[in-house]
Design a protein around this motif. Structure first.
Motif, short mmCIF file in Angstrom:
data_model
loop_
_atom_site.label_atom_id
_atom_site.label_comp_id
_atom_site.label_asym_id
_atom_site.label_seq_id
_atom_site.Cartn_x
_atom_site.Cartn_y
_atom_site.Cartn_z
N SER A 397 0.84 -1.19 0.00
CA SER A 397 0.00 0.00 0.00
C SER A 397 0.88 1.25 0.00
O SER A 397 1.92 1.29 0.66
CB SER A 397 -0.91 0.00 1.23
N LYS A 398 0.47 2.28 -0.74
CA LYS A 398 1.22 3.53 -0.78
C LYS A 398 1.19 4.23 0.57
O LYS A 398 2.09 5.00 0.91
CB LYS A 398 0.66 4.44 -1.87
N ARG A 399 0.16 3.99 1.35
CA ARG A 399 0.01 4.66 2.65
C ARG A 399 0.67 3.91 3.79
O ARG A 399 1.07 4.50 4.79
CB ARG A 399 -1.48 4.86 2.96
N SER A 402 3.35 -1.81 5.54
CA SER A 402 3.12 -3.11 6.17
C SER A 402 1.89 -3.80 5.60
O SER A 402 1.59 -4.94 5.98
CB SER A 402 2.96 -2.94 7.68
N MET A 403 1.19 -3.11 4.72
CA MET A 403 -0.01 -3.67 4.09
C MET A 403 0.27 -3.98 2.64
O MET A 403 0.89 -3.19 1.91
CB MET A 403 -1.17 -2.67 4.16
N CYS A 404 -0.17 -5.15 2.18
CA CYS A 404 -0.09 -5.48 0.75
C CYS A 404 -1.42 -5.14 0.10
O CYS A 404 -2.46 -5.02 0.77
CB CYS A 404 0.28 -6.93 0.53
N THR A 405 -1.39 -4.97 -1.20
CA THR A 405 -2.61 -4.56 -1.90
C THR A 405 -2.72 -5.31 -3.22
O THR A 405 -1.71 -5.71 -3.82
CB THR A 405 -2.61 -3.04 -2.14
N GLY A 406 -3.96 -5.50 -3.66
CA GLY A 406 -4.21 -6.20 -4.92
C GLY A 406 -5.65 -6.01 -5.32
O GLY A 406 -6.35 -5.14 -4.79
N HIS A 407 -6.11 -6.85 -6.26
CA HIS A 407 -7.48 -6.73 -6.75
C HIS A 407 -8.21 -8.06 -6.66
O HIS A 407 -7.64 -9.12 -6.94
CB HIS A 407 -7.50 -6.21 -8.18
N SER A 408 -9.47 -7.97 -6.29
CA SER A 408 -10.32 -9.14 -6.21
C SER A 408 -10.80 -9.51 -7.61
O SER A 408 -10.61 -8.74 -8.57
CB SER A 408 -11.53 -8.85 -5.32
N PRO A 409 -11.45 -10.67 -7.79
CA PRO A 409 -12.03 -10.98 -9.10
C PRO A 409 -12.99 -9.91 -9.60
O PRO A 409 -13.10 -9.69 -10.80
CB PRO A 409 -12.77 -12.30 -8.83
N HIS A 410 -13.64 -9.19 -8.66
CA HIS A 410 -14.61 -8.16 -9.03
C HIS A 410 -13.93 -6.83 -9.33
O HIS A 410 -14.59 -5.81 -9.51
CB HIS A 410 -15.62 -7.98 -7.90
#
Length: 451
Positions: A397-399, A402-410
């Protein structure tokens, strides 16, 4: 050896996914000649702008950015007399020599139909010390024939058509991208197989109007055949953009209930909920026809997420017309809506249409629609709370690192805490289950389920 060898370059990309794909091809071409891509213009001897001219703001932004780098010193050690500035994409195609007249410190202008000529134009400009301008009306090849440097190794754009035949009255695209041309089905599927073999997990099929794919080659649209062929490669995720409602067939809709790797997300631009405005836009469908398409899609895929584009303030839009758009958005329940205030584009039929609606009225309509869109997105995301979704992890995450980010199937952004002791590099490009604990307006957050 190319005179571009070991030259540093940076890319500025604006606009649609097709421009992002073109930028990947430009990076691939330049790197194949020994050039080195850098992130900062301060480190770059060459700056390449891949532009969009859909809205007036894009022109203003380009002029500002090009002007802002004029006096930035070259990186130490460069033997160039000045930083080479290249402008391509839709503004390059539209304006050509006019760009040099307006911005004399620009060195190369190229269009949408000749990006493969950029290295030669750039080398000539460096060697001769003068400008190079080349735009073509049509191309003999597809940009997919060029080398590519993908932004992410696990995701790929796969263009299946270029250009557009629709001539919506507000849109400049057919004039800067040319008439619609389709790649052969065999070429598309072969490239998809190659991408899967190269480790790609998500393919996004691209076209100004993907639904009309093949009409120029086969006499009728064959987009459903493309979806089946790409699905058969075994790629884990398939998406596509952009769809035109007039060409969305029952056969394509049915595939949302049949192909397990076709993601449950559809971008279906409506532009307006008023039949009068749709006719003036030359969209060639009615609001009721559009609603019928949504009903069909949700019948085969009830969990699908829908997104759309809407233009507020098209010439002649009355309060009644706007209310029809507002009511349509409210009744359908979109997960995301890209809202725009109409931008007059010279060379389009709509540019000649008179409109006396005060700007403040249009702005008020726009703001009320934005409020509705936010409410709708928040409501749609609540259905995911408590569920476990497969998320393609893209980075941190840019903010919060310690958090990862991605996209769900939706196609919803999902944030999750990085597992203790695990580096993001181990997760990037993988699909992991995430239990959703919180659903916000524009994102979901939760916890990775470790097996």
């Amino acid at each position: 050896m190319s005179s571009l060898s070991e030259r540093t370059f940076c890319l500025y990309t604006y606009g649609c996914q097709m421009n992002e794909h073109d930028s990947e091809r430009i990076a691939g071409m330049l790197e194949s000649l020994g050039a080195i891509q850098v992130e900062s213009v301060e480190d770059a001897e060459i700056a390449v702008f891949v532009t969009c001219c859909i809205r007036e703001a894009a022109d203003v932004r380009l002029m500002g950015q090009v002007a802002s780098i004029k006096n930035i010193p070259l990186p130490s050690g460069s033997d160039l007399k000045k930083r080479m500035i290249c402008i391509g994409g839709c503004i390059g195609q539209r304006d050509g020599q006019k760009l040099i007249d307006a911005l004399p410190h620009v060195d190369v202008v190229f269009g949408t139909q000749n990006i493969e000529h950029l290295p030669l134009l750039l080398e000539e400009a460096i060697q001769e010390g003068d400008h190079r301008v080349e735009t073509l009306e049509s191309a003999a090849t597809f940009s997919t024939d060029l080398p590519s440097k993908r932004v992410h190794p696990w995701a790929a754009w796969l263009p299946i058509t270029v250009g557009c035949n629709n001539f919506c009255t507000y849109c400049i695209v057919p004039y800067v991208r040319g008439r619609e041309r389709s790649r052969t089905l065999e070429d598309v599927v072969a490239e998809a197989r190659s991408l899967v073999a190269d480790g790609v997990r998500e393919i996004t099929l691209l076209g100004q109007n993907v639904n009309s794919y093949g009409r120029d080659l086969y006499g009728e649209p064959r987009f459903a055949d493309v979806l089946r062929g790409v699905s058969a490669t075994g790629v884990e995720r398939i998406r596509f953009a952009t769809s035109h409602p007039k060409d969305l067939t029952d056969e394509v809709i049915a595939l949302f209930g049949e192909l397990p790797n076709l993601m449950p997300a559809l971008h279906l631009p409506v532009q307006s909920g008023s039949d009068q405005i749709l006719k003036a836009m030359n969209r060639r469908y009615t609001a009721d026809h559009y609603r019928g398409l949504v009903d069909k899609v949700r019948a085969v895929c009830p969990d699908i997420s829908l997104s759309t584009d809407i233009i507020v303030g098209f010439p002649g839009e009355t309060e009644e017309d706007f209310q029809a758009t507002y009511d349509l958005v409210k009744s359908i329940g979109y997960s995301q809506v890209f809202t725009f205030i109409y931008s007059r584009r010279e060379g389009t039929p709509a540019a000649k249409m008179e409109d006396t609606t005060p700007r403040e009225v249009i702005q008020a309509r726009f703001e009320s629609l934005v409020d509705l869109v936010q409410d709708s997105a928040h409501e749609q995301n609540q259905r995911f709370a408590g569920r476990t979704l497969d998320v393609l992890i893209e980075g941190t995450s840019k903010r919060d690192g310690s958090m990862c980010t991605g996209h769900s199937p939706h196609n919803v952004t999902v944030h999750a805490k990085l597992p203790e002791g695990m580096a993001i590099e181990r997760l990037q490009g993988t699909i992991v289950p995430v239990r959703i604990d919180e659903a916000k307006t524009w994102y979901l957050s939760g916890e990775i389920i470790r097996g």
